[in-house]
Design an enzyme around this catalytic site. Sequence first.
Site, PDB file in Angstrom:
ATOM      1  N   ASN A 109      -5.697  12.144  -0.335  1.00 50.80           N
ATOM      2  CA  ASN A 109      -4.804  11.383   0.549  1.00 50.80           C
ATOM      3  C   ASN A 109      -5.679  10.673   1.574  1.00 50.80           C
ATOM      4  OD1 ASN A 109      -2.075  10.632   1.376  1.00 50.80           O
ATOM      5  ND2 ASN A 109      -2.424  11.880   3.197  1.00 50.80           N
ATOM      6  N   LYS A 110      -5.061   9.914   2.434  1.00 43.35           N
ATOM      7  CA  LYS A 110      -5.796   9.113   3.420  1.00 43.35           C
ATOM      8  C   LYS A 110      -6.885   9.917   4.137  1.00 43.35           C
ATOM      9  CE  LYS A 110      -5.486   5.610   4.200  1.00 43.35           C
ATOM     10  NZ  LYS A 110      -6.412   4.661   3.532  1.00 43.35           N
ATOM     11  N   ARG A 113      -7.514  -1.147  -6.786  1.00 53.27           N
ATOM     12  CA  ARG A 113      -7.785   0.039  -5.944  1.00 53.27           C
ATOM     13  C   ARG A 113      -7.846   1.262  -6.878  1.00 53.27           C
ATOM     14  NH1 ARG A 113      -4.348   0.915  -0.647  1.00 53.27           N
ATOM     15  NH2 ARG A 113      -6.260   1.910   0.041  1.00 53.27           N
ATOM     16  N   GLN A 144      -2.494   2.914   9.926  1.00 51.57           N
ATOM     17  CA  GLN A 144      -1.170   2.969   9.282  1.00 51.57           C
ATOM     18  C   GLN A 144      -0.209   3.862  10.067  1.00 51.57           C
ATOM     19  OE1 GLN A 144      -4.087   3.141   7.702  1.00 51.57           O
ATOM     20  NE2 GLN A 144      -3.972   2.452   5.590  1.00 51.57           N
ATOM     21  N   ASP A 180      -2.170  10.565  -2.748  1.00 44.42           N
ATOM     22  CA  ASP A 180      -2.520   9.447  -3.631  1.00 44.42           C
ATOM     23  C   ASP A 180      -2.817   9.903  -5.050  1.00 44.42           C
ATOM     24  OD1 ASP A 180      -3.175   8.320  -0.774  1.00 44.42           O
ATOM     25  OD2 ASP A 180      -2.868   6.656  -2.163  1.00 44.42           O
ATOM     26  N   ARG A 213       0.847  -1.193   0.000  1.00 43.37           N
ATOM     27  CA  ARG A 213       0.000   0.000   0.000  1.00 43.37           C
ATOM     28  C   ARG A 213       0.880   1.239   0.000  1.00 43.37           C
ATOM     29  NH1 ARG A 213       2.222   2.268   3.701  1.00 43.37           N
ATOM     30  NH2 ARG A 213       0.541   3.774   3.744  1.00 43.37           N
ATOM     31  N   GLY A 214       0.210   2.410  -0.186  1.00 44.14           N
ATOM     32  CA  GLY A 214       0.966   3.653  -0.352  1.00 44.14           C
ATOM     33  C   GLY A 214       1.161   3.864  -1.850  1.00 44.14           C
ATOM     34  N   ALA A 215       0.856   5.079  -2.321  1.00 45.83           N
ATOM     35  CA  ALA A 215       0.777   5.327  -3.764  1.00 45.83           C
ATOM     36  C   ALA A 215       2.021   4.906  -4.569  1.00 45.83           C
ATOM     37  CB  ALA A 215       0.433   6.799  -4.005  1.00 45.83           C
TER      38      ALA A 215
HETATM   39  O1  MRU Z   1      -4.722   3.072   2.098  1.00 47.10           O
HETATM   40  P1  MRU Z   1      -3.253   3.336   2.000  1.00 47.10           P
HETATM   41  O2  MRU Z   1      -2.486   2.840   3.189  1.00 47.10           O
HETATM   42  O3  MRU Z   1      -2.683   2.844   0.689  1.00 47.10           O
HETATM   43  O4  MRU Z   1      -3.141   4.922   1.996  1.00 47.10           O
HETATM   44  C1  MRU Z   1      -1.861   5.496   1.872  1.00 47.10           C
HETATM   45  C2  MRU Z   1      -1.853   6.977   1.922  1.00 47.10           C
HETATM   46  O5  MRU Z   1      -2.868   7.620   1.974  1.00 47.10           O
HETATM   47  C3  MRU Z   1      -0.515   7.635   1.808  1.00 47.10           C
HETATM   48  O6  MRU Z   1      -0.500   8.840   2.531  1.00 47.10           O
HETATM   49  C4  MRU Z   1      -0.226   7.963   0.332  1.00 47.10           C
HETATM   50  O7  MRU Z   1      -0.404   6.829  -0.471  1.00 47.10           O
HETATM   51  C5  MRU Z   1       1.148   8.488   0.131  1.00 47.10           C
HETATM   52  S1  MRU Z   1       2.384   7.234   0.346  1.00 47.10           S
HETATM   53  C6  MRU Z   1       3.904   7.932   0.032  1.00 47.10           C
END
Ligand code: MRU
Length: 311
Positions: A212-213, A54, A161, A202, A11-13
Amino acid sequence: MWGAIRELKIRGAPALGIAAAFGTYLGIKNSPAKTFAEFKQDLDQAIKYLGGSRPTAYNLFWAMERIKGKAEELKSQAVEKIKEALLEEAINIQEEDERLCESIGEKGAEIIQEGNTILTHCNAGGLATSGYGTALAVIFKAKEAGKKIKVYADETRPLLQGARLTAWELQQEGIEVILICDNMAGEVMREGKIDQVIVGADRIAMNGDTANKIGTYSLAVLAKHHQIPFYIAAPSSTFDPNIEDGHAIPIEERAPQEITCWGGRTIAPKKIKVYNPAFDVTPHDLITGIITEVDIIYPPFQKSIHQVIDR
Ligand code: MRU
């Protein structure tokens, strides 16, 4: 790979982009295609399938487009040669990401002064990229430059997270980290404890609106009220050139059980209605600056974003 992405094992962009590039390769690796036209059908199918894992992080779609572009470029070559080149391209994407993280960290570290305290949300560190991270890279580089800093990490409900990943990463690096529940951020700001908010992204629209999250938007509103600078840190692959503003960013909705269950136990009444968007969009006018591998860009983003995407 679809399952690993869907279940947040990756996970994470930026990490999603890398996973999608390798996943696309896995999708065509055993393709029996003899002609490019047949191969292209298998490639498109793999891309469509992974694209359904996703919806929000643009890096995932960006990486698959890049793999597709590479295949098109080599279409006169033998299918087996194209397959090899696509694996190489996936490795390139991963290695580039390490360098991008480094660069984001170096550019961003300039905004952090000795003794600053930063608030961050979710996880935008090494566990979300192939390198140092984005928002956390800025913090790691500031520490490397000898600045004494402190970080408040939001736990980041529903999947934590912040508590599970960010707090751990910062602790490993010997950075003073204080874990708070998401609903404590306002009070911590009111007490004057925060100098900057820095978070990842994201997907960023062409006017700077940033997904973002979930919870990021609330932080941005709070930061504005308390006159605290609010920064996004992200590589150029997070900017979506096809989207004018945040309204068009697809927001993933996840299972109700992420909210109603904890540690295998149900913590809410049976049959309760739940709304569980995984991301929110922070409007561009709440964002002080966007830290990229090219530079830190400032409003008006409609103009400054071109410094990053037109290269
Ligand atoms: O649902 P996730 O854990 O994939 O969400 C991740 C985030 O929102 C991060 O802040 C974003 O992807 C940036 S990661 C460098």
